[in-house]
Motif scaffolding. Structure first.
Motif, PDB file in Angstrom:
ATOM      1  N   VAL A 178      34.815  13.033  22.202  1.00  0.00           N
ATOM      2  CA  VAL A 178      34.669  12.320  20.934  1.00  0.00           C
ATOM      3  C   VAL A 178      34.765  10.803  21.094  1.00  0.00           C
ATOM      4  N   ASP A 179      35.334  10.344  22.220  1.00  0.00           N
ATOM      5  CA  ASP A 179      35.447   8.894  22.408  1.00  0.00           C
ATOM      6  C   ASP A 179      35.731   8.623  23.882  1.00  0.00           C
ATOM      7  N   ILE A 180      35.305   7.451  24.331  1.00  0.00           N
ATOM      8  CA  ILE A 180      35.635   6.971  25.676  1.00  0.00           C
ATOM      9  C   ILE A 180      36.044   5.515  25.543  1.00  0.00           C
ATOM     10  N   ARG A 181      37.155   5.170  26.129  1.00  0.00           N
ATOM     11  CA  ARG A 181      37.688   3.814  25.992  1.00  0.00           C
ATOM     12  C   ARG A 181      37.973   3.214  27.367  1.00  0.00           C
ATOM     13  N   GLU A 182      37.809   1.891  27.436  1.00  0.00           N
ATOM     14  CA  GLU A 182      38.081   1.165  28.677  1.00  0.00           C
ATOM     15  C   GLU A 182      38.862  -0.082  28.375  1.00  0.00           C
ATOM     16  N   ALA A 183      39.808  -0.407  29.244  1.00  0.00           N
ATOM     17  CA  ALA A 183      40.505  -1.683  29.183  1.00  0.00           C
ATOM     18  C   ALA A 183      40.543  -2.266  30.594  1.00  0.00           C
ATOM     19  N   THR A 184      40.209  -3.529  30.711  1.00  0.00           N
ATOM     20  CA  THR A 184      40.273  -4.209  31.994  1.00  0.00           C
ATOM     21  C   THR A 184      41.666  -4.795  32.161  1.00  0.00           C
ATOM     22  N   LYS A 185      42.336  -4.378  33.242  1.00  0.00           N
ATOM     23  CA  LYS A 185      43.736  -4.707  33.446  1.00  0.00           C
ATOM     24  C   LYS A 185      43.916  -5.606  34.675  1.00  0.00           C
ATOM     25  N   PRO A 186      44.813  -6.575  34.597  1.00  0.00           N
ATOM     26  CA  PRO A 186      45.061  -7.411  35.774  1.00  0.00           C
ATOM     27  C   PRO A 186      45.977  -6.709  36.774  1.00  0.00           C
ATOM     28  N   ILE A 187      45.645  -6.820  38.049  1.00  0.00           N
ATOM     29  CA  ILE A 187      46.565  -6.402  39.118  1.00  0.00           C
ATOM     30  C   ILE A 187      46.659  -7.547  40.134  1.00  0.00           C
ATOM     31  N   LYS A 188      46.667  -8.761  39.611  1.00  0.00           N
ATOM     32  CA  LYS A 188      46.610  -9.944  40.454  1.00  0.00           C
ATOM     33  C   LYS A 188      47.895 -10.096  41.258  1.00  0.00           C
ATOM     34  N   SER A 189      47.752 -10.724  42.424  1.00  0.00           N
ATOM     35  CA  SER A 189      48.871 -10.960  43.325  1.00  0.00           C
ATOM     36  C   SER A 189      48.517 -12.129  44.221  1.00  0.00           C
ATOM     37  N   ASP A 190      49.517 -12.739  44.824  1.00  0.00           N
ATOM     38  CA  ASP A 190      49.287 -13.862  45.735  1.00  0.00           C
ATOM     39  C   ASP A 190      48.895 -13.412  47.132  1.00  0.00           C
ATOM     40  N   ILE A 191      48.811 -12.115  47.385  1.00  0.00           N
ATOM     41  CA  ILE A 191      48.509 -11.615  48.713  1.00  0.00           C
ATOM     42  C   ILE A 191      47.040 -11.837  49.067  1.00  0.00           C
ATOM     43  N   ARG A 192      46.755 -11.788  50.377  1.00  0.00           N
ATOM     44  CA  ARG A 192      45.379 -11.810  50.849  1.00  0.00           C
ATOM     45  C   ARG A 192      45.279 -10.937  52.094  1.00  0.00           C
ATOM     46  N   ASN A 193      44.065 -10.441  52.341  1.00  0.00           N
ATOM     47  CA  ASN A 193      43.787  -9.796  53.616  1.00  0.00           C
ATOM     48  C   ASN A 193      42.859 -10.700  54.408  1.00  0.00           C
TER      49      ASN A 193
END
Length: 388
Positions: free
Chosen positions: A4-19
């Motif tokens: 009956v419905d599909i929902r999306e939310a864009t969420k932050p998972i930001k971090s100072d790390i790098r590869n």
């Protein structure tokens, strides 16, 4: 029975790390809820999904193409012909209507995320853990709820230093992990060697270190690292070069006798098949890291497992990337070799249901309907907010 419905939310998972290739300062993911009209325990059944870290949210593509296809489809066309349930394979075909072959890029992430939510709903409708449902439909009928997991970390943190790296890795070992992983290729080789040796000094018998270059190296650099890494007894040497450079991977096998791992950035069965055909991967020692959440979901992953069987590979050589509970369920239900885990990073999306502990490198999956997201309280709060 219908969606009956599909929902999306864009969420932050930001971090100072790098590869070795990217930093995570602007990283996002998509959280999806598939709402059905099926009622269990007095509430509508809602399936949840999200994409793995490192690929960003896919909300605009979902809303533009994939959600409308499902919501506009004849509800009967999405149902299982045998069971009183939705058919994930029919839903997948509907999602991929009017999509050309090839082009396995961002759309594979969008479809994989929706597919995760569909399987969560399907298992909940049957009142079973997803791992049990998968074992019954596609496995030997009996899941192995005890799954190997390794701790992924060892990113390049600003100002962390060797002592900080050791503290991080020791914390994983103290929590019961027997294999830990760190990044390489984001610093000169001599510095990477010092970092590797610092972690190796922490390890006790039965504990191992894996290293991950995140596709950074050209062939000469990959070989240079291979020669250096051959001095250590590593769990694996991961993704040394571009994931689509099968010739590089094949040549590297002539220079590195130890186990290698790759596949997290291959987004279809066809890409995985090309790796097996042309990448020189060795089924007696190497590891495959295909991630269903990034590669069109479990429907496509089942095709990939069939392809591997045809080429003489055991599913035990598959240890998916991503650190999410979907791959844990697949590992338990279909007999994979284990799963990645992020003990601290990318929360609340990584990790296990509350109370699940790592013991000697393994976790035992609890008896929760669906994928088991509801058992992880911090994650379920995010999902409940999206669905409400």
């Amino acid at each position: 029975m219908k969606i009956v419905d599909i929902r999306e939310a864009t969420k932050p998972i930001k971090s100072d790390i790098r590869n070795a290739y990217i930093d995570f300062s602007r990283m996002t993911l998509s959280l999806v809820a598939v709402v059905t009209d099926v009622v269990r325990d007095g509430k509508p059944v809602i399936g949840y999904g999200f994409n793995s870290n490192g690929r960003y949210g896919q909300g605009s593509m979902m809303r533009e193409r994939f959600f409308p296809r499902l919501l506009e489809a004849d509800p009967a066309s999405l149902l299982d012909d045998v069971r009183d349930n939705f058919d994930p394979h029919k839903i997948w075909r509907t999602l991929m209507t009017n999509e050309k072959p090839g082009g396995h890029g961002e759309r594979s992430v969008a479809v994989g995320t929706i597919d995760m939510a569909v399987w969560d709903a399907v298992a909940k409708i049957e009142g079973k853990p997803l791992f049990q449902l998968l074992a019954e439909r596609y496995g030997n009928g009996t899941p192995n709820r005890k799954v190997f997991v390794y701790a992924a970390g060892g990113y390049y943190w600003p100002g962390q230093g060797i002592e900080g790296l050791q503290r991080e890795m020791q914390s994983y070992l103290d929590r019961g992990y027997s294999v830990v992983k760190k990044k390489i290729g984001g610093a000169p080789l001599d510095e990477d060697r010092r970092r590797i040796e610092a972690v190796l000094r922490l390890l006790k018998p039965g504990q191992e270190l894996a290293v991950d270059a995140n596709g950074r190296f050209d062939l000469p650099t990959a070989i240079e690292y291979a020669k250096a890494l051959s001095n250590y007894d590593l769990f694996w040497y991961e993704e040394p070069g571009d994931p689509l450079d099968y010739a590089l991977q094949a040549e590297l096998a002539n220079h590195y006798a130890g186990p290698m791992a790759t596949g997290e950035n291959l987004f279809s069965m066809q890409d995985a098949r090309n790796l097996i055909r042309y990448g020189g991967m060795r089924p007696d020692r190497d590891w495959l890291q295909f991630d269903c959440a990034l590669s069109y979901g479990l429907v496509e992953y089942l095709r990939t497992l069939d392809m591997l069987k045809e080429h003489g590979w055991s599913p035990r050589r598959c240890v998916p990337h991503g650190g999410h509970q979907m791959s844990l369920a697949i590992a338990a239900g279909l007999g994979l070799g284990g799963n990645e885990s992020y003990p601290d990073l990318f929360q609340p999306y990584g990790g296990f249901p509350d109370g699940v502990q790592v013991e000697d490198g393994y976790v035992t999956l609890p008896d929760l309907p669906g994928i088991g997201f509801e058992g992880k309280s911090d994650l379920y709060r995010e999902m409940r907010d999206l669905a409400s």
